[in-house]
Design a protein around this motif. Structure first.
Motif, short mmCIF file in Angstrom:
data_model
loop_
_atom_site.label_atom_id
_atom_site.label_comp_id
_atom_site.label_asym_id
_atom_site.label_seq_id
_atom_site.Cartn_x
_atom_site.Cartn_y
_atom_site.Cartn_z
N ALA A 140 0.94 -0.85 -0.05
CA ALA A 140 -0.36 -0.17 0.12
C ALA A 140 1.05 0.96 0.19
CB ALA A 140 -1.04 0.07 1.11
N GLU A 141 1.59 1.14 0.69
CA GLU A 141 2.80 2.36 0.74
C GLU A 141 3.51 2.98 -0.14
OE1 GLU A 141 7.22 3.93 2.64
OE2 GLU A 141 5.61 2.25 3.81
N ALA A 142 3.55 1.77 -1.18
CA ALA A 142 4.65 1.57 -2.30
C ALA A 142 3.57 2.31 -3.75
CB ALA A 142 4.70 0.52 -3.03
N GLY A 143 2.15 2.09 -3.21
CA GLY A 143 0.75 2.55 -4.41
C GLY A 143 0.34 1.39 -5.12
N LEU A 144 0.26 -0.03 -4.49
CA LEU A 144 0.17 -0.84 -5.36
C LEU A 144 -0.86 -1.52 -4.56
CD1 LEU A 144 3.47 -2.57 -6.20
CD2 LEU A 144 2.18 -1.30 -7.68
N ILE A 145 -1.66 -1.06 -3.78
CA ILE A 145 -2.75 -1.80 -2.72
C ILE A 145 -3.54 -0.47 -2.87
CG2 ILE A 145 -3.50 -2.76 -1.19
CD1 ILE A 145 -1.97 -5.10 -1.28
N THR A 146 -4.63 0.14 -2.70
CA THR A 146 -5.50 1.16 -2.62
C THR A 146 -6.84 1.27 -1.98
OG1 THR A 146 -6.63 1.13 -4.27
CG2 THR A 146 -4.48 2.69 -4.33
N GLY A 147 -6.62 1.98 -0.90
CA GLY A 147 -8.26 1.99 -0.48
C GLY A 147 -7.94 2.81 1.10
N SER A 148 -8.92 3.06 1.55
CA SER A 148 -8.91 3.68 3.36
C SER A 148 -7.88 3.09 3.76
CB SER A 148 -10.04 3.57 3.96
OG SER A 148 -11.06 2.58 4.09
N SER A 149 -7.40 3.86 4.61
CA SER A 149 -6.32 3.98 5.79
C SER A 149 -6.80 2.76 6.96
CB SER A 149 -5.72 4.88 6.46
OG SER A 149 -7.22 5.33 7.18
N GLU A 150 -7.74 2.88 7.15
CA GLU A 150 -8.50 1.95 8.02
C GLU A 150 -8.83 0.08 7.16
OE1 GLU A 150 -12.51 1.25 10.37
OE2 GLU A 150 -12.67 2.51 9.37
N ALA A 151 -8.96 0.59 6.17
CA ALA A 151 -9.56 -0.98 4.79
C ALA A 151 -8.30 -1.35 5.46
CB ALA A 151 -10.42 -0.95 3.68
N VAL A 152 -7.34 -0.30 4.98
CA VAL A 152 -5.86 -1.39 4.31
C VAL A 152 -5.05 -1.77 5.35
CG1 VAL A 152 -3.69 -1.05 3.99
CG2 VAL A 152 -4.86 0.13 2.45
#
Length: 423
Positions: A392-404
């Protein structure tokens, strides 16, 4: 150009020998000319599906311009296992590159895996930029450790058991059972062919690559029960020991084998190949700088072809009562094999059900509850190696911070996944 893809008949020895020759050239090895070794190679292919791509207009039309082998196996995942298809010996002749041969072979096997009930496809990659286009991603990593025996001093007493030096072939009755008892996330099956090569029951070498012949150790505990073994060899550089395979069912067995290998007389360096991400043995050393990590590499690449099955077979980190237990996943799959919107529901025991709700909605980017990723990223995090949060930090997985964050906690797994059986 008239290209044909053929699944070879295992009784067609001439075709199998030519296929092996083409695959060997693809990996910069010499084609085998010894008649007995050719026969061994054919026998080792039993149980595999052998594909060759042929150009009827080539100067040697009976020699394939593309090769691929595959075989069914079980893949150990956190808390269970799934059916997998392992792919190996993927080559394309330089004269026929960029003509869709590799894509045709890979898509053939992906569809075959899905049709035959495999949930995931696995491979090890000689090049890192090829397989992402087919939905694969690295899921495990391995390290190479070099130990300076002159700096080795151990904290604590020696193990109570005994290490035996023996012929590798004498391990045939105990090694497979020890491997199965120690099996963990990232392992695949070791079939008869693998054991025959590793234990030197056939001429073909699984390890060594021209260096010294394989030597073996077995560790028995204080009650005389085998609890681990190691396969090693003398390296090309005088005084070096190269460890190719170390299997232990207990921490004591691993400690005993390490202790013996680093204490062999006249040894100036011990190299542990294919070592796990975390090597707890180093903490038993008085001087932990005696161990240097000299290489890090991706090992097992995975490609999910059945999301509900593979996630349903996995065990997840049990969430706290205050954490969410249902996750909405929007999975993109460029090849159309395994994408869609999935509801992942995890119970209080870590068991899960993954239900496909349909295609990814066009407005999915606006859904704060959904975590969005490609099949590559889902395959990468399946075993708990790469963290969801890192991707997610690399931008490969996205979504709300809570969901991630919730998904990151669910997929976390210990110990780190590790592939011990290259193929």
């Amino acid at each position: 150009m008239n290209l044909r893809t053929v699944e070879l008949d295992h009784t067609d020895h001439a075709a199998l020998d030519l296929w092996w020759g083409a695959a060997s050239r693809g990996f910069l090895s010499k084609p085998e000319t010894d008649v007995a070794v050719r026969a061994e190679r054919r026998q080792l292919l039993v149980g595999s599906s052998i594909l060759g791509v042929y150009d009827d207009t080539a100067a040697e039309p009976l020699v394939p311009v593309g090769t691929l082998g595959s075989f069914p196996t079980a893949l150990s995942i956190p808390g269970g296992s799934v059916r997998a298809l392992a792919i190996t010996e993927v080559t394309v002749s330089t004269s026929h590159e960029r003509r869709g041969i590799a894509r045709s072979l890979m898509e053939n096997r992906l569809h075959h895996a899905k049709a035959t009930g495999a949930a995931v496809v696995a491979l090890t990659a000689s090049e890192a930029t090829i397989y992402g286009r087919y939905g694969f991603a690295p899921a495990t990593w391995e390290f190479t450790h070099e130990v300076d025996p002159k700096r080795v001093a151990w904290r604590g007493a020696p193990p109570a058991g005994r290490v035996h030096t023996l012929d590798p072939r004498s391990l045939a009755t105990v090694a497979p059972g020890l491997f199965e008892r120690s099996r963990s996330t990232g392992d695949i099956d070791r079939g008869v062919a693998w054991w025959k090569q590793a234990l030197r029951e056939v001429t073909i070498r699984h390890f060594s690559h021209g260096e010294g012949d394989t030597l073996a150790l077995r560790y028995d505990d204080a009650d005389g029960e085998p609890q681990g073994y190691a396969l090693y060899r003398v390296g090309e550089e005088w005084g070096t020991i190269v460890v190719d395979d170390l299997v232990a069912t207990t921490p004591e067995a691993r400690y005993a084998l390490w202790r013996h290998l680093t204490g062999i007389s006249l040894t100036t360096k011990v190299t542990f190949h294919q070592a796990p991400t975390v090597e707890a043995i180093q903490w038993r050393l008085v001087d932990r700088r005696a161990v240097k990590t000299t290489a890090r590499a991706d090992a097992l690449w995975l490609r999910i072809v059945d999301v509900p099955t593979v996630l349903g077979a996995r065990r997840f980190t049990i969430p706290a009562a205050s954490e969410r237990r249902e996750h909405l996943l929007d999975v993109e799959d460029a090849l159309g094999l395994a994408g869609g919107r999935f509801a992942l529901r995890i119970d209080e025991h870590g068991a899960a059900v993954a239900e496909r709700l349909g295609d990814v909605p066009e407005s999915a980017d606006d859904d704060d509850d959904a975590v969005r990723l490609t099949i590559n990223e889902l395959s990468a995090v399946l075993l708990g190696g790469p963290r969801v949060s890192a991707l997610a930090e690399a931008g490969l997985i996205t979504g709300s911070s809570e969901a991630v964050r919730a998904l990151d906690l669910a997929f976390a797994s210990e110990p780190a996944p590790f592939l011990r059986t290259h193929f």
